[in-house]
Write a protein that holds these residues in place. Structure first.
Motif, mmCIF file in Angstrom:
data_model
loop_
_atom_site.group_PDB
_atom_site.id
_atom_site.type_symbol
_atom_site.label_atom_id
_atom_site.label_comp_id
_atom_site.label_asym_id
_atom_site.label_seq_id
_atom_site.Cartn_x
_atom_site.Cartn_y
_atom_site.Cartn_z
ATOM 1 N N UNK A 114 0.809 -1.230 0.000
ATOM 2 C CA UNK A 114 0.000 0.000 0.000
ATOM 3 C C UNK A 114 0.839 1.276 0.000
ATOM 4 N N UNK A 115 2.092 1.164 0.444
ATOM 5 C CA UNK A 115 2.942 2.351 0.462
ATOM 6 C C UNK A 115 3.853 2.419 -0.759
ATOM 7 N N UNK A 116 3.580 1.608 -1.769
ATOM 8 C CA UNK A 116 4.443 1.579 -2.950
ATOM 9 C C UNK A 116 4.323 2.856 -3.769
ATOM 10 N N UNK A 127 -0.476 4.484 -8.776
ATOM 11 C CA UNK A 127 -0.801 5.798 -9.366
ATOM 12 C C UNK A 127 -1.590 6.656 -8.377
ATOM 13 N N UNK A 128 -1.233 7.914 -8.347
ATOM 14 C CA UNK A 128 -1.971 8.875 -7.530
ATOM 15 C C UNK A 128 -2.947 9.629 -8.433
ATOM 16 N N UNK A 129 -4.180 9.727 -8.024
ATOM 17 C CA UNK A 129 -5.179 10.391 -8.852
ATOM 18 C C UNK A 129 -5.743 9.446 -9.893
ATOM 19 N N UNK A 130 -5.871 9.918 -11.118
ATOM 20 C CA UNK A 130 -6.512 9.136 -12.173
ATOM 21 C C UNK A 130 -5.655 7.939 -12.577
ATOM 22 N N UNK A 131 -6.307 6.794 -12.741
ATOM 23 C CA UNK A 131 -5.612 5.574 -13.128
ATOM 24 C C UNK A 131 -5.298 5.592 -14.621
ATOM 25 N N UNK A 132 -4.287 4.828 -15.051
ATOM 26 C CA UNK A 132 -4.024 4.683 -16.484
ATOM 27 C C UNK A 132 -5.243 4.081 -17.181
ATOM 28 N N UNK A 133 -5.368 4.260 -18.500
ATOM 29 C CA UNK A 133 -6.526 3.722 -19.228
ATOM 30 C C UNK A 133 -6.669 2.212 -19.023
#
Length: 579
Positions: free
Chosen positions: A345-347, A351-357
């Protein structure tokens, strides 16, 4: 299942795919696999295509009622090597049981039309029928008042009054096939508000979306029961009561692999000599799954039994095909396979915010899973079953309902050892990529996985290493089908064997080898409970050379909700006759 889900064909062991790339301007396409309908098992995938008893071309005109020439149903590719326990056999025996039951119940009190065959409706005619029973194939078995002629109707449940269109009479079997049109009067079992797919009753995949899930599980319990009554050739008193079917945690959104497909351009005919003219598409073809009862692809943009990542991948691939369709000169199957990347979980990789497509995030207690959809059949995919890690080529066989696997493997772990006796060794026959060998190895001094496919053995070896297991704990052997136990030096008295064969079940040679080896205990997993019942009957009757067995328990697992398929687990113990 809202799809025909045509997977690649099995090789003999049932755990390796043969997936050929689709052709784009004569060049292999990484994201398209030209495949045929297949069916998988628990080490692989449980079944992809619903039992389609009526997948035949519609006749142009009515059959002559006086013509009693036998009509032979063409078996699907996934059943062509099943000699006993095919869908055709299952349907025939279910119809015979229905007719026998009606004769017993009415005892001649109900007037039956003696000229039913002469009074059959014209093929293509719409009629109303009452559904009397669900077959183990998932089809409704229906009748008209005063007649003992059976109409086989999909997408119906007992108690429905349905409007159907008759398209084939099979005079030698006193039955007819019909298309479902509508419900005139619904059964108390039916609630169409449960249906979550707009293609239901057209697509050849799901059969039971109108049924409450508890009733689906009850029906699958009856399927297991009928299988052992019809195919085991055992006296009823030696077959224990069937346990309740164990349900899937997810009834939708569970499928980690889908394979929508499209046909070739108009006029395309497959030519083995490669002399087919290259005719490009002039528009994007229908992309989806087979329409029920027809050799026609139904254009389907979404399938609700797929996982979120797979459904996103399906939308992405459809968009790609709408841009690239002109590059193709033949039909193909698109592979959609979920892949999981598990991170702490701390990796910093999360991604922070919007995820990749086309990426889905799943938060676990201590980790985060990032799920994507793989389309290259040769790429490596990763799955987790509890704390176990498995990697496989995306196009290879592995169980398609990950949600039930922790419950399923735990059930096997809790029952693999007998209540008493000193068991030290495990043999995992048809081991595939090592599902049972790896998840059970900690219970034994040593385990061996055996398979006839070298690529499956290679995958199993890699998976064992990924889970911290060396050859001191388990090893895998690629063995010839006729000598599967030749390399095993275990004492049979101290050995348990797990069987997980392909849909056709075990052949006579394997069962003979198994009985001659004579392990103390056998756990038989099958994606086809009908061939499983046949094979268990051979082990219990114990005819000829070798040991014989008795059944401890029988249960079904619902690997594929909304369909008529059930995974069977049978536990057997060797009968000691030396006393």
């Amino acid at each position: 299942m809202a799809s025909a889900l045509a997977d690649a064909p099995k090789v003999l062991n049932g755990h390796s795919d043969t997936i050929m790339s689709g052709i784009t301007n004569g060049v292999a396409s990484a994201s398209v696999a030209a495949t045929s309908n297949g069916n998988d098992n628990a080490n692989g995938n449980a079944n992809d295509n619903a039992n389609d008893s009526s997948q035949q071309k519609r006749p142009a005109k009515r059959q002559n009622p006086g013509n009693n020439r036998a009509w032979k149903q063409k078996k699907t590719k996934r059943e062509k090597n099943i000699t006993e326990g095919s869908s055709e056999d299952v349907l025939r025996l279910d119809i015979e049981a229905l007719l026998a039951s009606r004769k017993s119940q009415t005892d001649g009190q109900v007037e039956v039309d003696a000229d039913a065959e002469e009074n059959l409706p014209e093929q293509g005619t719409e009629i109303e029928v009452e559904v009397m029973k669900l077959s183990s194939t998932g089809d409704g078995l229906a009748m008209r008042p005063g007649s003992n002629w059976v109409y086989i109707v999909p997408f119906t449940v007992p108690g429905d009054i349905a409007r159907v269109r008759v398209y084939r009479h099979v005079h030698t079997e006193k039955q007819s096939f019909a298309d479902f049109i509508s419900v005139v009067k619904p059964s108390p079992l039916r609630d169409d508000a449960r249906i979550q797919c707009k293609y239901f009753a057209s697509c050849g995949g799901c059969q039971f979306q109108m049924l409450d899930y508890s009733e689906q599980l009850n029906h699958k319990k009856r399927i297991v029961d009928r299988a052992f009554r019809n195919f085991s050739n055992l006296a009823p008193e030696v077959v224990p009561a069937i346990n309740d079917t164990i349900g899937s945690p997810l009834q939708y959104g569970y499928r980690t692999k889908l394979t929508p497909h499209f046909d070739g351009p108009p006029g395309f005919r497959h030519n083995k000599r490669g002399k087919n003219p290259r005719t490009p598409f002039d528009s994007c073809p229908d992309i989806g799954f087979m329409q029920k009862g027809r050799r026609k692809v139904l254009d389907i943009e979404d399938c609700p039994i797929g996982t979120s990542a797979v459904r996103l991948g399906m939308g992405r691939e459809r968009e790609r095909m709408h841009k690239d369709f002109a590059s193709y000169q033949r039909g193909a199957t698109i592979l959609l396979r979920e892949n999981t990347k598990r991170l702490p979980k701390d990796s910093d990789e999360i991604p922070q915010g919007e995820l990749p497509p086309c990426t889905v995030r799943v938060d676990n207690e201590d980790t985060v899973d990032l799920k994507t959809c793989i389309t290259d059949s040769k790429a490596t995919t990763t799955e987790y079953i509890g704390d176990y890690l498995f990697t496989n080529p995306a196009g290879s066989f592995f169980q398609n309902n990950n949600s039930i696997l922790p419950k399923f493997t735990q059930y096997v772990r809790e029952r693999i050892l007998p209540p008493s006796g000193n068991i030290k060794y495990l043999i995992d026959a048809y081991s595939g990529s090592g599902l049972f060998t790896i998840t059970l190895a900690s219970l034994f001094e040593h385990s061996i996985g055996i398979d006839i496919a070298a690529d499956s053995i290679a995958s199993a070896g890699r998976n064992a290493a990924l889970n911290g297991m060396g050859e001191d704990r388990c090893k895998f052997i690629a063995a010839d089908a006729g000598e599967l136990f030749k390399s095993v030096s275990y004492n049979a008295e101290e050995t348990v064997v797990v069987l997980d064969p392909p849909r056709k079940g075990c052949d006579d040679s394997f069962l003979s080898q198994l009985r001659r080896f004579g392990p103390r205990r056998v756990l038989y997993v099958s994606c086809n409970v009908h061939t499983q019942a046949r094979d268990v009957g051979v082990l219990v009757r114990g005819e000829g050379e070798g040991e014989r067995y008795e059944i401890e328990s029988l249960v079904g697992f619902d690997f594929f909700p909304q369909t008529g398929h059930v995974e069977g687990v049978a536990i057997l113990n060797r009968v000691d006759t030396k006393e």
